[in-house]
Design an enzyme around this catalytic site. Structure first.
Site, short mmCIF file in Angstrom:
data_model
loop_
_atom_site.label_atom_id
_atom_site.label_comp_id
_atom_site.label_asym_id
_atom_site.label_seq_id
_atom_site.Cartn_x
_atom_site.Cartn_y
_atom_site.Cartn_z
N TYR A 169 6.46 43.85 23.59
CA TYR A 169 5.61 42.79 24.15
C TYR A 169 5.99 42.53 25.62
O TYR A 169 5.13 42.46 26.50
CB TYR A 169 5.78 41.50 23.33
N LEU A 170 7.28 42.42 25.88
CA LEU A 170 7.73 42.14 27.24
C LEU A 170 7.44 43.31 28.19
O LEU A 170 7.13 43.09 29.36
CB LEU A 170 9.23 41.81 27.25
#
Length: 208
Positions: A122-123
């Site tokens: 996600y990051l």
């Protein structure tokens, strides 16, 4: 009044952004949603709505739009398709139609995704979207909050380019920060982190 396209308008934070914009004397919200049943929900509230899916063509979503708040997210399910590539497509559409500012809801840790334990994918997606926004040639503010909670907003935050610590922040305070960052004079082409704090949001934003 400036028309503000809110991507992810039906999300928990997006709904709060819409409610703040509805009360504004400067801005008029346009809710971008991807399901037909969500359209009537916003239209019943008197909010202009656009039906569009970030995984598909979004080139028409920015027609007549002054600024964009990107608060959409896949909830960890399709981070590359939505959080990264969907965001890029909307940035392209914004640039093509001369949108004046793009406010991105990012996340703490997006500057160094490889250091994260759990939500690394996600990051990484958020990092790639943020970097694209910095390079595309459109005015922007990238807002990176800590962990979001559903407590009542305090109207106060801690804000800096890099806070060097972890923490939480109510979604309502994040939404207030995103709307505050729409102002042309606030955080122009800046990336900053926010947590719950003791400085009023407006005052904190004026220093960035």
């Amino acid at each position: 009044m400036e028309k503000i396209l809110v991507a992810g308008a039906n999300g928990t934070t997006g709904k709060k952004v819409i409610s703040i914009l509805k009360q504004s004397k400067k801005y008029k919200p346009v809710a971008m949603v991807r399901k037909e049943e969500q359209v009537s929900q916003f239209q019943n509230e008197g909010v202009e709505t656009i039906l569009a899916d970030l995984e598909k063509d979004v080139s028409q979503t920015t027609n007549g739009i002054d600024k964009v708040i990107f608060a959409a997210g896949s909830g960890g399910k399709k981070v590359k398709e939505v959080d990264q590539e969907g965001a890029k497509k909307l940035m392209d559409a914004a640039k093509e139609k001369g949108v004046k500012k793009f406010v991105m809801l990012s996340s703490m840790g997006a500057d160094n995704p490889e250091e994260a334990d759990e939500i690394q994918e996600y990051l990484k997606a958020k990092h790639n979207a943020d970097e694209y926004l910095k390079q595309i040639g459109i005015k922007y503010s990238i807002v990176r909050p800590g962990s979001l909670n559903n407590e009542d907003g305090k109207g106060k935050i801690e804000l800096d380019n890099k806070l060097n610590k972890r923490g939480e922040i109510p979604r309502m305070d994040v939404a207030e920060t995103l709307v505050g960052a729409l102002d042309d004079t606030i955080g122009k082409n800046k990336t900053f982190e926010i947590l719950g704090g003791e400085v009023y949001i407006k005052a904190a934003l004026e220093k960035i």
